[in-house]
Design a protein around this motif. Structure first.
Motif, PDB file in Angstrom:
ATOM      1  N   PHE A  93      -6.911  -2.448  14.862  1.00  0.00           N
ATOM      2  CA  PHE A  93      -5.963  -1.353  14.704  1.00  0.00           C
ATOM      3  C   PHE A  93      -5.814  -1.114  13.194  1.00  0.00           C
ATOM      4  O   PHE A  93      -5.485  -2.037  12.454  1.00  0.00           O
ATOM      5  CB  PHE A  93      -4.597  -1.718  15.278  1.00  0.00           C
ATOM      6  CG  PHE A  93      -4.554  -1.914  16.766  1.00  0.00           C
ATOM      7  CD1 PHE A  93      -3.995  -0.957  17.598  1.00  0.00           C
ATOM      8  CD2 PHE A  93      -5.048  -3.079  17.344  1.00  0.00           C
ATOM      9  CE1 PHE A  93      -3.925  -1.140  18.972  1.00  0.00           C
ATOM     10  CE2 PHE A  93      -4.979  -3.283  18.713  1.00  0.00           C
ATOM     11  CZ  PHE A  93      -4.421  -2.306  19.533  1.00  0.00           C
ATOM     12  N   LYS A  94      -6.017   0.119  12.766  1.00  0.00           N
ATOM     13  CA  LYS A  94      -6.014   0.424  11.332  1.00  0.00           C
ATOM     14  C   LYS A  94      -5.191   1.685  11.075  1.00  0.00           C
ATOM     15  O   LYS A  94      -5.316   2.670  11.807  1.00  0.00           O
ATOM     16  CB  LYS A  94      -7.456   0.619  10.856  1.00  0.00           C
ATOM     17  CG  LYS A  94      -7.681   0.564   9.361  1.00  0.00           C
ATOM     18  CD  LYS A  94      -9.190   0.533   9.081  1.00  0.00           C
ATOM     19  CE  LYS A  94      -9.487   0.462   7.597  1.00  0.00           C
ATOM     20  NZ  LYS A  94     -10.942   0.412   7.324  1.00  0.00           N
ATOM     21  N   ALA A  95      -4.335   1.657  10.033  1.00  0.00           N
ATOM     22  CA  ALA A  95      -3.464   2.798   9.745  1.00  0.00           C
ATOM     23  C   ALA A  95      -3.291   2.956   8.237  1.00  0.00           C
ATOM     24  O   ALA A  95      -2.920   1.997   7.557  1.00  0.00           O
ATOM     25  CB  ALA A  95      -2.100   2.619  10.407  1.00  0.00           C
ATOM     26  N   PRO A  96      -3.545   4.148   7.687  1.00  0.00           N
ATOM     27  CA  PRO A  96      -3.404   4.374   6.243  1.00  0.00           C
ATOM     28  C   PRO A  96      -1.940   4.459   5.821  1.00  0.00           C
ATOM     29  O   PRO A  96      -1.041   4.514   6.664  1.00  0.00           O
ATOM     30  CB  PRO A  96      -4.112   5.717   6.046  1.00  0.00           C
ATOM     31  CG  PRO A  96      -3.886   6.429   7.349  1.00  0.00           C
ATOM     32  CD  PRO A  96      -3.955   5.360   8.408  1.00  0.00           C
ATOM     33  N   ASN A  97      -1.700   4.476   4.509  1.00  0.00           N
ATOM     34  CA  ASN A  97      -0.330   4.628   4.010  1.00  0.00           C
ATOM     35  C   ASN A  97       0.238   6.004   4.311  1.00  0.00           C
ATOM     36  O   ASN A  97       1.455   6.163   4.406  1.00  0.00           O
ATOM     37  CB  ASN A  97      -0.283   4.410   2.494  1.00  0.00           C
ATOM     38  CG  ASN A  97      -0.422   2.947   2.113  1.00  0.00           C
ATOM     39  OD1 ASN A  97      -0.473   2.082   2.974  1.00  0.00           O
ATOM     40  ND2 ASN A  97      -0.490   2.672   0.824  1.00  0.00           N
ATOM     41  N   ASN A 311       4.687   3.473   2.788  1.00  0.00           N
ATOM     42  CA  ASN A 311       4.408   4.903   2.726  1.00  0.00           C
ATOM     43  C   ASN A 311       4.524   5.404   1.293  1.00  0.00           C
ATOM     44  O   ASN A 311       4.883   4.656   0.379  1.00  0.00           O
ATOM     45  CB  ASN A 311       5.349   5.679   3.662  1.00  0.00           C
ATOM     46  CG  ASN A 311       6.826   5.440   3.340  1.00  0.00           C
ATOM     47  OD1 ASN A 311       7.252   5.576   2.193  1.00  0.00           O
ATOM     48  ND2 ASN A 311       7.602   5.084   4.353  1.00  0.00           N
ATOM     49  N   GLY A 312       4.254   6.674   1.107  1.00  0.00           N
ATOM     50  CA  GLY A 312       4.252   7.240  -0.233  1.00  0.00           C
ATOM     51  C   GLY A 312       5.542   7.919  -0.636  1.00  0.00           C
ATOM     52  O   GLY A 312       5.633   8.491  -1.733  1.00  0.00           O
ATOM     53  N   LYS A 313       6.544   7.877   0.202  1.00  0.00           N
ATOM     54  CA  LYS A 313       7.816   8.545  -0.110  1.00  0.00           C
ATOM     55  C   LYS A 313       8.554   7.819  -1.236  1.00  0.00           C
ATOM     56  O   LYS A 313       8.450   6.595  -1.388  1.00  0.00           O
ATOM     57  CB  LYS A 313       8.687   8.643   1.136  1.00  0.00           C
ATOM     58  CG  LYS A 313       8.090   9.566   2.205  1.00  0.00           C
ATOM     59  CD  LYS A 313       9.025   9.701   3.385  1.00  0.00           C
ATOM     60  CE  LYS A 313       8.446  10.647   4.437  1.00  0.00           C
ATOM     61  NZ  LYS A 313       8.338  12.027   3.957  1.00  0.00           N
ATOM     62  N   GLY A 324       6.903   4.431  -2.119  1.00  0.00           N
ATOM     63  CA  GLY A 324       6.292   5.034  -3.294  1.00  0.00           C
ATOM     64  C   GLY A 324       4.872   4.567  -3.539  1.00  0.00           C
ATOM     65  O   GLY A 324       4.407   4.489  -4.685  1.00  0.00           O
ATOM     66  N   ALA A 325       4.134   4.259  -2.477  1.00  0.00           N
ATOM     67  CA  ALA A 325       2.781   3.717  -2.605  1.00  0.00           C
ATOM     68  C   ALA A 325       1.749   4.828  -2.823  1.00  0.00           C
ATOM     69  O   ALA A 325       2.029   6.014  -2.648  1.00  0.00           O
ATOM     70  CB  ALA A 325       2.421   2.927  -1.349  1.00  0.00           C
ATOM     71  N   GLU A 326       0.545   4.433  -3.181  1.00  0.00           N
ATOM     72  CA  GLU A 326      -0.567   5.374  -3.362  1.00  0.00           C
ATOM     73  C   GLU A 326      -1.017   5.898  -2.000  1.00  0.00           C
ATOM     74  O   GLU A 326      -1.213   5.132  -1.056  1.00  0.00           O
ATOM     75  CB  GLU A 326      -1.739   4.670  -4.049  1.00  0.00           C
ATOM     76  CG  GLU A 326      -2.967   5.545  -4.241  1.00  0.00           C
ATOM     77  CD  GLU A 326      -2.688   6.753  -5.118  1.00  0.00           C
ATOM     78  OE1 GLU A 326      -2.694   7.894  -4.562  1.00  0.00           O
ATOM     79  OE2 GLU A 326      -2.455   6.562  -6.322  1.00  0.00           O
ATOM     80  N   ASN A 340      -5.221   0.808   0.484  1.00  0.00           N
ATOM     81  CA  ASN A 340      -3.912   1.370   0.813  1.00  0.00           C
ATOM     82  C   ASN A 340      -3.812   1.678   2.307  1.00  0.00           C
ATOM     83  O   ASN A 340      -3.716   2.831   2.721  1.00  0.00           O
ATOM     84  CB  ASN A 340      -3.648   2.603  -0.049  1.00  0.00           C
ATOM     85  CG  ASN A 340      -3.280   2.207  -1.463  1.00  0.00           C
ATOM     86  OD1 ASN A 340      -2.219   1.639  -1.699  1.00  0.00           O
ATOM     87  ND2 ASN A 340      -4.174   2.473  -2.408  1.00  0.00           N
ATOM     88  N   TYR A 341      -3.797   0.613   3.092  1.00  0.00           N
ATOM     89  CA  TYR A 341      -3.763   0.734   4.548  1.00  0.00           C
ATOM     90  C   TYR A 341      -3.337  -0.609   5.139  1.00  0.00           C
ATOM     91  O   TYR A 341      -3.298  -1.647   4.452  1.00  0.00           O
ATOM     92  CB  TYR A 341      -5.132   1.132   5.098  1.00  0.00           C
ATOM     93  CG  TYR A 341      -6.234   0.117   4.840  1.00  0.00           C
ATOM     94  CD1 TYR A 341      -6.544  -0.856   5.787  1.00  0.00           C
ATOM     95  CD2 TYR A 341      -6.956   0.119   3.646  1.00  0.00           C
ATOM     96  CE1 TYR A 341      -7.543  -1.799   5.562  1.00  0.00           C
ATOM     97  CE2 TYR A 341      -7.962  -0.806   3.410  1.00  0.00           C
ATOM     98  CZ  TYR A 341      -8.239  -1.761   4.366  1.00  0.00           C
ATOM     99  OH  TYR A 341      -9.214  -2.700   4.132  1.00  0.00           O
TER     100      TYR A 341
END
Length: 371
Positions: A93-97, A311-313, A324-326, A340-341
């Protein structure tokens, strides 16, 4: 012997040779066809449903927000597929930021959601899993508690606020060898306003959710009893007669067990809010209280997979959940290139569904809106 007899013998001998040659050729053809069939069978893809045969109990949400339904004989090269190593076959199972998300969440997930819901008071339901976390986000603000973490198992409410009486986390800071496993209970907020909801975190191995860095890029001390990336552990979740029982196991680590009442709250007044929550959630306005009967009367269901918590928020929005991630503006390939996942491999899984469970279709029809 006359000429006619000789001709007859020659004809019979020729026919025998022909039939023998044809038979050998035909046998060879059949042998080749059989080998080709076996070769084709050997090349059949290994699907997740071959590795863990319980997928008819779930629908699958991908890291792009899509609900693909029951993932029988299904794979997605970006989010959901199988791998084989020295320890056997695994479901990945794989999910990006960042990317499209499911429901109201800010976070991407590649995750199974149970197709039936059950009610804690009458439940006799159980889910188990053996897994290893292979990656958590390489970036994120270390002061944000959710940074560098992934949820690998859940109990989720399908009704009203759709809160979560259980989330099982793995979290590891960059530069650390060992990460932490911990679990959360989220209150089922009293009243119609759910903005005051909060989580209470309990450590299994390593630290709990509240242990964070002093600055954006400095990290706390590495947990001595933590779990490394690629190290197997198992969990068992059982809900019966309103009580949730948890069990966590990993070779070389002490087995841990926990119990939580899901139908009688211990957080019904402001005075009941625990110290951890006072420090972590109350300063940002999440200071609600819980319904007296907690999750009684609400349909709940199991989830399993990789629910990326990074996440990138901007952390200015919420210092506990916005990392605040990439994200490379949602470019999945670029996120995968530089770590970044979140990626989680499952080797086994089981589910027991009580006779009182009912359809959970209402939850999916409400939330199957990619955003």
């Amino acid at each position: 012997m006359n000429i006619k007899s000789i001709k007859s013998i020659i004809s019979i001998f020729t026919l025998a040779l022909f039939l023998g040659f044809y038979g050998c050729k035909n046998d060879s053809k059949e042998s080749n066809e059989s080998s080709a069939t076996k070769e084709t069978e050997n090349q059949k893809p290994l699907y997740a449903s071959d590795v863990i045969p319980f997928f008819d109990n779930f629908k699958l949400i991908l890291g792009n927000g899509l609900n693909v339904g029951k993932p029988i004989d299904f794979e997605s090269k970006d989010f959901f597929y199988t791998k084989t190593d020295n320890d056997g076959d695994w479901v990945v199972f794989k999910a990006p930021n960042a990317g499209s998300t499911h429901g109201t969440s800010n976070n991407t997930r590649t995750e199974l959601g149970q197709t039936k819901k059950w009610y804690p008071k009458t439940a006799n339901d159980k889910m188990t899993a053996t897994l290893k976390v292979m990656n958590v986000s390489s970036t994120g603000d270390a002061r944000v508690a959710a940074s560098h973490s992934v949820v690998v198992g859940q109990i989720h409410s399908a009704d009203k606020h759709e809160n979560e009486p259980l989330k099982i986390f793995y979290k590891k800071f960059p530069g650390h060898t060992k990460g932490s496993v911990f679990w959360h209970y989220e209150i089922n907020t009293s009243g119609d306003d759910n903005s005051g909801r909060w989580d209470f975190s309990t450590a299994v191995w390593g630290d709990d959710f509240s242990v964070v860095g002093d600055t954006e890029n400095t990290y706390p001390e590495e947990p001595k009893d933590g779990i490394t990336l690629g190290e197997e552990f198992s969990y068992e979740i059982k809900v019966k007669d309103g009580i949730m029982n948890l069990k966590f196991m990993s070779e070389g680590h002490p087995t841990k067990t926990f119990t939580k009442n899901l139908i009688e709250s211990e957080y019904t007044t402001k005075a009941d809010i625990p110290e951890q929550t006072q420090k972590l959630f109350v300063p940002i306005g999440q200071d609600g209280v819980e319904r007296e009967k907690a999750y009684a009367g609400e349909g709940c269901f199991f989830k399993l997979g990789a629910y990326n918590q990074t996440n990138g928020k901007s952390p200015k929005i919420n210092r506990n959940w916005c990392s605040g991630a990439e994200t490379h503006d949602g470019d999945i390939a670029k996120q995968y290139e530089d770590g970044n996942y979140a990626e989680v491999w499952f080797k086994t899984g089981t589910i027991t569904v009580s006779e009182t469970a009912v359809s959970n279709e209402g939850y999916f029809s409400k939330n199957d809106k990619v955003k």
